[in-house]
Write an enzyme that holds these catalytic residues in place. Sequence first.
Site, PDB file in Angstrom:
ATOM      1  N   ARG A  49      32.354  -8.623  15.019  1.00 16.40           N
ATOM      2  CA  ARG A  49      31.585  -8.749  13.773  1.00 16.40           C
ATOM      3  C   ARG A  49      30.706  -7.526  13.525  1.00 16.40           C
ATOM      4  O   ARG A  49      30.012  -7.051  14.433  1.00 16.40           O
ATOM      5  CB  ARG A  49      30.695  -9.997  13.863  1.00 16.40           C
ATOM      6  CG  ARG A  49      29.766 -10.151  12.688  1.00 16.40           C
ATOM      7  CD  ARG A  49      28.994 -11.443  12.778  1.00 16.40           C
ATOM      8  NE  ARG A  49      28.074 -11.494  13.882  1.00 16.40           N
ATOM      9  CZ  ARG A  49      26.826 -11.041  13.843  1.00 16.40           C
ATOM     10  NH1 ARG A  49      26.352 -10.478  12.745  1.00 16.40           N
ATOM     11  NH2 ARG A  49      26.043 -11.154  14.890  1.00 16.40           N
ATOM     12  N   HIS A  89      26.183 -13.221  22.155  1.00 20.60           N
ATOM     13  CA  HIS A  89      25.424 -13.306  20.899  1.00 20.60           C
ATOM     14  C   HIS A  89      26.166 -14.039  19.805  1.00 20.60           C
ATOM     15  O   HIS A  89      25.576 -14.833  19.075  1.00 20.60           O
ATOM     16  CB  HIS A  89      25.107 -11.880  20.451  1.00 20.60           C
ATOM     17  CG  HIS A  89      24.216 -11.769  19.263  1.00 20.60           C
ATOM     18  ND1 HIS A  89      22.930 -12.260  19.249  1.00 20.60           N
ATOM     19  CD2 HIS A  89      24.416 -11.211  18.032  1.00 20.60           C
ATOM     20  CE1 HIS A  89      22.372 -12.005  18.069  1.00 20.60           C
ATOM     21  NE2 HIS A  89      23.260 -11.384  17.310  1.00 20.60           N
ATOM     22  N   HIS A 107      25.485  -8.785  22.312  1.00 20.55           N
ATOM     23  CA  HIS A 107      24.515  -7.890  21.664  1.00 20.55           C
ATOM     24  C   HIS A 107      24.004  -6.929  22.730  1.00 20.55           C
ATOM     25  O   HIS A 107      23.575  -7.366  23.806  1.00 20.55           O
ATOM     26  CB  HIS A 107      23.362  -8.705  21.073  1.00 20.55           C
ATOM     27  CG  HIS A 107      22.531  -7.925  20.099  1.00 20.55           C
ATOM     28  ND1 HIS A 107      21.770  -6.846  20.473  1.00 20.55           N
ATOM     29  CD2 HIS A 107      22.365  -8.060  18.756  1.00 20.55           C
ATOM     30  CE1 HIS A 107      21.156  -6.356  19.407  1.00 20.55           C
ATOM     31  NE2 HIS A 107      21.507  -7.085  18.351  1.00 20.55           N
ATOM     32  N   GLU A 116      22.093  -0.480  10.470  1.00 17.62           N
ATOM     33  CA  GLU A 116      22.409  -1.028  11.797  1.00 17.62           C
ATOM     34  C   GLU A 116      23.750  -0.471  12.245  1.00 17.62           C
ATOM     35  O   GLU A 116      24.451   0.210  11.477  1.00 17.62           O
ATOM     36  CB  GLU A 116      22.416  -2.561  11.754  1.00 17.62           C
ATOM     37  CG  GLU A 116      21.038  -3.147  11.469  1.00 17.62           C
ATOM     38  CD  GLU A 116      20.977  -4.671  11.553  1.00 17.62           C
ATOM     39  OE1 GLU A 116      22.003  -5.303  11.837  1.00 17.62           O
ATOM     40  OE2 GLU A 116      19.885  -5.215  11.314  1.00 17.62           O
ATOM     41  N   ARG A 169      28.798  -2.649  17.686  1.00 17.75           N
ATOM     42  CA  ARG A 169      28.186  -3.365  18.804  1.00 17.75           C
ATOM     43  C   ARG A 169      29.078  -3.455  20.045  1.00 17.75           C
ATOM     44  O   ARG A 169      28.616  -3.342  21.169  1.00 17.75           O
ATOM     45  CB  ARG A 169      27.881  -4.764  18.293  1.00 17.75           C
ATOM     46  CG  ARG A 169      26.698  -5.388  18.893  1.00 17.75           C
ATOM     47  CD  ARG A 169      26.363  -6.611  18.085  1.00 17.75           C
ATOM     48  NE  ARG A 169      25.345  -6.325  17.094  1.00 17.75           N
ATOM     49  CZ  ARG A 169      24.858  -7.241  16.254  1.00 17.75           C
ATOM     50  NH1 ARG A 169      25.302  -8.474  16.277  1.00 17.75           N
ATOM     51  NH2 ARG A 169      23.919  -6.912  15.398  1.00 17.75           N
TER      52      ARG A 169
HETATM   53  C1  SIN Z   1      20.038  -7.823  15.148  1.00 21.02           C
HETATM   54  O1  SIN Z   1      19.025  -7.853  14.479  1.00 21.02           O
HETATM   55  O2  SIN Z   1      20.303  -6.903  15.914  1.00 21.02           O
HETATM   56  C2  SIN Z   1      20.992  -8.988  15.075  1.00 21.02           C
HETATM   57  C3  SIN Z   1      21.641  -9.034  13.773  1.00 21.02           C
HETATM   58  C4  SIN Z   1      23.001  -9.652  13.895  1.00 21.02           C
HETATM   59  O3  SIN Z   1      23.301 -10.342  14.859  1.00 21.02           O
HETATM   60  O4  SIN Z   1      23.830  -9.355  13.030  1.00 21.02           O
END
Ligand code: SIN
Length: 581
Positions: free
Chosen positions: A363, A328, A229, A114, A269
């Site tokens: 985060r 988020h 997000h 991610e 993010r």
């Molecule tokens: C996601 O799956 O993009 C969210 C995971 C998160 O908020 O860390």
Amino acid sequence: MKLDVLVLGSGVAGLSAVVRLATPAGLRVGVLTKADLAQSTTRWAQGGIAAAVGGDEDSTDLHLADTLAAGAGLCDVDAVRVLVDEGPGRVDELIGLGAVFDREAGGDLALAREGGHSTARVLHAGGAATGAEVERALVSAVRRSAAAVLEQWFAMDLIVEAGRCVGVRALDPEGARQEVRAAQVVLATGGAGQVYAVTTNPPEATGDGVAMALRAGVPVADLEFFQFHPTALHHPAMPRPLLSEALRGHGALLRDANGEQFVEELAPRDVVSRAMADRMAAQGVGYLWLDATGLESFGERFPTVAASLAAAGLDPAVDWLPIAPAAHYLSGGIVTDLDGASALPGLWAVGEVACTGVHGANRLASNSLLEGMVFGARLAEAIASGRDGPEDTGVMRYLSGSAGATTAGEIACIDVDTGVDSDEDTGPETPDTPPPPTVRSDTGSSADIDVAKLRERLQRAMIEGAGVVRSPQSLRTAAAEVGAVARHLLSATAADAGTDSATDAANSPHIVGGAGRAAGELANLVTVSGALLRAAYVREETRGAHARRDFPEARPQWRCRLVHRAVATPGTLPPHPRTQS
Ligand code: SIN
């Protein structure tokens, strides 16, 4: 009932604490939640749990480095070290409790990548239904072990006696006031996404724990870092359906209104959300696109996301998916030491409601379930060992004594390396800071009060004024609106509260007594919004999840944590802290 420990909230953090407190430690533990036990924000978490379990490809040092980089200079390094080192063991324990994670054909845990992670290290379950699986495993363990489970109870305020927290005042499911007392109280009440009109958070995420802490004078920090997000589905549904970051980890692309790529897909993010906000403003559009048409086996790898897209009439094999950032995750919260103890003896905080320092200004993806598991376990061990009150560790180490002491409306600015409150040693920097706005006087009368409409008004003001990118003017406008909402609330409750102060009314349990849980939640949203706006107004830089149009870069003098210790009057903004004498 006499409880040893009362845990408020039923997400991964609270329940991780309960299972340890109730079974190995043998304490009488009660769980109080305003919804059903299984109905927490954890249940909505998609991507997964980040942990360095990937063998030679990964290490806890690499996880630490990625977390610190995402946190943009404001993480507490000791707290991050705890997080990454203890994470893999907590994952094993969760598997032992019955959680089932996705695995490769050979049996190894399947790991996704991610944003902000330099390697694949995110465990997942059911494709992108990780939170639901974690919650399932924990709820069943808690039902077997807790002494009391109070569902549909709404906690209004902390009971503080002789300098320690001894319980909470709450509304029971029938709306009657009750006191629930315990030797130790744990706030695990989650986040505050409902501050905003556009959010991935469920309706229960109203910042109750942070608001209760502020009312009790317990230090709270980093509220300006509300993470958006980047890839929430642009759709009328609220909460917005989330398109997991794992989609980009598997190769999905971000495209602007012209179909061009414009940002590195796997940047942290905050970077992606800001790039999207800038591109949407430049192109005059309200959403952009996620192109997942190149992903193979979408339906098998991401069955729950595929189902929500199908419900919206979208086929990811052929359609680009409309997306826009949505509120988020609250990176800040109640300041704790490395074991979850707050500054108030008897009060602990864990999970999204806490500021352990692991997230800093932004985060890292999939570090939140991990934080709940790691710090929930530490908190349980500390309580079981008889600890009663904070130690000078983690973010807490600079808040003992008078450091960070504030009165209503003041915000301390604590240097993250030295603990020095920079108000004291820096001179005026922005003498032309505009005066605080006056609160609008359209208070209406109690007959006019519609709590749901006021909540929407606050949420709209916050998304317009304190969203991904902020300016002094946008923050002033939002503050005036929040002040107006507070005064409407006051007009409905002044007789009961016996005060003409919006702050007192918005934070008085009398509001809740007069108008029930909905008004109590609105009062909490007002309190959290007011503090968030004040911090965002004060922080004159762009760092992590806080972006200012007038200060587009991070500034070295702002490597400090903004700490609140009291509720300010909604609708007012502070002068710049460095202009205070
Ligand atoms: C996601 O799956 O993009 C969210 C995971 C998160 O908020 O860390």
